[in-house]
Design a protein around this motif. Structure first.
Motif, mmCIF file in Angstrom:
data_model
loop_
_atom_site.group_PDB
_atom_site.id
_atom_site.type_symbol
_atom_site.label_atom_id
_atom_site.label_comp_id
_atom_site.label_asym_id
_atom_site.label_seq_id
_atom_site.Cartn_x
_atom_site.Cartn_y
_atom_site.Cartn_z
ATOM 1 N N SER A 1 -65.372 28.978 -52.842
ATOM 2 C CA SER A 1 -65.839 29.185 -54.215
ATOM 3 C C SER A 1 -67.061 30.096 -54.299
ATOM 4 O O SER A 1 -67.432 30.528 -55.379
ATOM 5 C CB SER A 1 -66.150 27.844 -54.879
ATOM 6 N N ASP A 2 -67.680 30.412 -53.175
ATOM 7 C CA ASP A 2 -68.838 31.294 -53.159
ATOM 8 C C ASP A 2 -68.358 32.734 -53.355
ATOM 9 O O ASP A 2 -67.590 33.255 -52.538
ATOM 10 C CB ASP A 2 -69.580 31.150 -51.826
ATOM 11 N N ALA A 3 -68.796 33.381 -54.439
ATOM 12 C CA ALA A 3 -68.329 34.729 -54.777
ATOM 13 C C ALA A 3 -68.530 35.718 -53.634
ATOM 14 O O ALA A 3 -67.728 36.631 -53.449
ATOM 15 C CB ALA A 3 -69.029 35.234 -56.034
ATOM 16 N N ALA A 4 -69.577 35.539 -52.856
ATOM 17 C CA ALA A 4 -69.863 36.471 -51.757
ATOM 18 C C ALA A 4 -68.865 36.365 -50.611
ATOM 19 O O ALA A 4 -68.784 37.269 -49.780
ATOM 20 C CB ALA A 4 -71.276 36.240 -51.232
ATOM 21 N N THR A 5 -68.080 35.289 -50.552
ATOM 22 C CA THR A 5 -67.116 35.127 -49.462
ATOM 23 C C THR A 5 -65.668 35.170 -49.932
ATOM 24 O O THR A 5 -64.758 35.030 -49.119
ATOM 25 C CB THR A 5 -67.347 33.795 -48.714
ATOM 26 N N LEU A 6 -65.461 35.358 -51.239
ATOM 27 C CA LEU A 6 -64.089 35.389 -51.748
ATOM 28 C C LEU A 6 -63.337 36.600 -51.219
ATOM 29 O O LEU A 6 -63.884 37.695 -51.113
ATOM 30 C CB LEU A 6 -64.080 35.421 -53.277
ATOM 31 N N ARG A 7 -62.069 36.387 -50.926
ATOM 32 C CA ARG A 7 -61.187 37.467 -50.493
ATOM 33 C C ARG A 7 -60.301 37.819 -51.681
ATOM 34 O O ARG A 7 -59.625 36.958 -52.240
ATOM 35 C CB ARG A 7 -60.340 37.015 -49.309
ATOM 36 N N ALA A 8 -60.314 39.097 -52.057
ATOM 37 C CA ALA A 8 -59.554 39.546 -53.225
ATOM 38 C C ALA A 8 -58.392 40.431 -52.790
ATOM 39 O O ALA A 8 -58.495 41.180 -51.819
ATOM 40 C CB ALA A 8 -60.456 40.306 -54.178
ATOM 41 N N LEU A 9 -57.311 40.321 -53.523
ATOM 42 C CA LEU A 9 -56.158 41.196 -53.334
ATOM 43 C C LEU A 9 -56.065 42.110 -54.542
ATOM 44 O O LEU A 9 -56.377 41.699 -55.655
ATOM 45 C CB LEU A 9 -54.881 40.374 -53.199
ATOM 46 N N GLN A 10 -55.631 43.336 -54.313
ATOM 47 C CA GLN A 10 -55.542 44.305 -55.393
ATOM 48 C C GLN A 10 -54.281 45.130 -55.220
ATOM 49 O O GLN A 10 -53.904 45.458 -54.096
ATOM 50 C CB GLN A 10 -56.772 45.205 -55.375
ATOM 51 N N SER A 11 -53.654 45.490 -56.324
ATOM 52 C CA SER A 11 -52.448 46.315 -56.287
ATOM 53 C C SER A 11 -52.738 47.678 -55.681
ATOM 54 O O SER A 11 -53.763 48.296 -55.977
ATOM 55 C CB SER A 11 -51.895 46.518 -57.696
ATOM 56 N N VAL A 12 -51.821 48.134 -54.862
ATOM 57 C CA VAL A 12 -51.931 49.456 -54.260
ATOM 58 C C VAL A 12 -51.715 50.527 -55.326
ATOM 59 O O VAL A 12 -52.422 51.531 -55.354
ATOM 60 C CB VAL A 12 -50.882 49.624 -53.128
ATOM 61 N N GLU A 13 -50.753 50.315 -56.193
ATOM 62 C CA GLU A 13 -50.310 51.345 -57.133
ATOM 63 C C GLU A 13 -51.291 51.587 -58.266
ATOM 64 O O GLU A 13 -51.543 50.715 -59.081
ATOM 65 C CB GLU A 13 -48.931 50.982 -57.693
ATOM 66 N N LYS A 14 -51.823 52.802 -58.327
ATOM 67 C CA LYS A 14 -52.770 53.178 -59.382
ATOM 68 C C LYS A 14 -52.097 53.205 -60.749
ATOM 69 O O LYS A 14 -52.757 53.034 -61.769
ATOM 70 C CB LYS A 14 -53.388 54.538 -59.080
#
Length: 172
Positions: free
Chosen positions: A72-85
């Motif tokens: 839950s600590d924002a500094a350690t969260l792992r985010a996924l993001q779409s490749v396609e612009k």
């Protein structure tokens, strides 16, 4: 969706086959086949129904229950993001992450609803999808319903920007 992540498939990246059952506008069960799911040689089959999300190797073997991460600590969260612009506004997403204190170093780019599956499996904590302002590709039910069920039944939350549940009764 027989090939979710079509551009990823064509570029020899990841894709999934995904389906969900909708009852009265709500996604109630789902299955995702991910041939390149990280950590599963030969891919993984992920499915959710009756309040539980499970994963098993596509080439056979035991299944196990999935749970979202408890980070839950924002500094350690792992985010996924779409490749396609063409699907999202990467600049807006970066601004949101910066405001939330989530470092760019913890962002991984991925295709398809595999992003939802990885969150349900506890491999990441955040997936933001903010469309481009102009020329926006609409969100379709089949692009989000299966992954939403997996995340929810693994103990996570999927919402719109206002925190409301996604409404699958409209189609887009």
């Amino acid at each position: 969706d027989p090939v979710d992540g079509t551009k990823g498939f064509l570029a020899f990246r990841h894709y999934v086959t995904a389906g969900a059952l909708l009852e009265e506008g709500q996604a109630t069960s789902a299955v995702i086949g991910a041939p390149e799911f990280p950590g599963y040689e030969g891919g993984a089959l992920l499915y959710a129904s009756n309040g539980a999300a499970r994963i098993q190797p596509m080439n056979g073997g035991p299944n196990r229950q999935m749970r979202v991460s408890d980070r839950s600590d924002a500094a350690t969260l792992r985010a996924l993001q779409s490749v396609e612009k063409s699907h999202v506004n990467h600049d807006r997403i970066a601004q949101v992450r910066a405001l939330a204190g989530i470092p760019d170093a913890l962002v991984e780019w991925a295709d398809s609803q595999e992003k939802y599956a990885r969150i349900a499996n506890g491999d990441a904590e955040l997936y933001l999808r903010l469309n481009r302002i102009s020329g926006t590709r609409p969100h379709y039910v089949w692009d989000h319903a299966p992954g939403t069920v997996l995340v929810q039944m693994a103990g996570g939350k999927v919402s719109d920007l206002d925190g409301a549940p996604l409404d699958f009764s409209r189609g887009r």
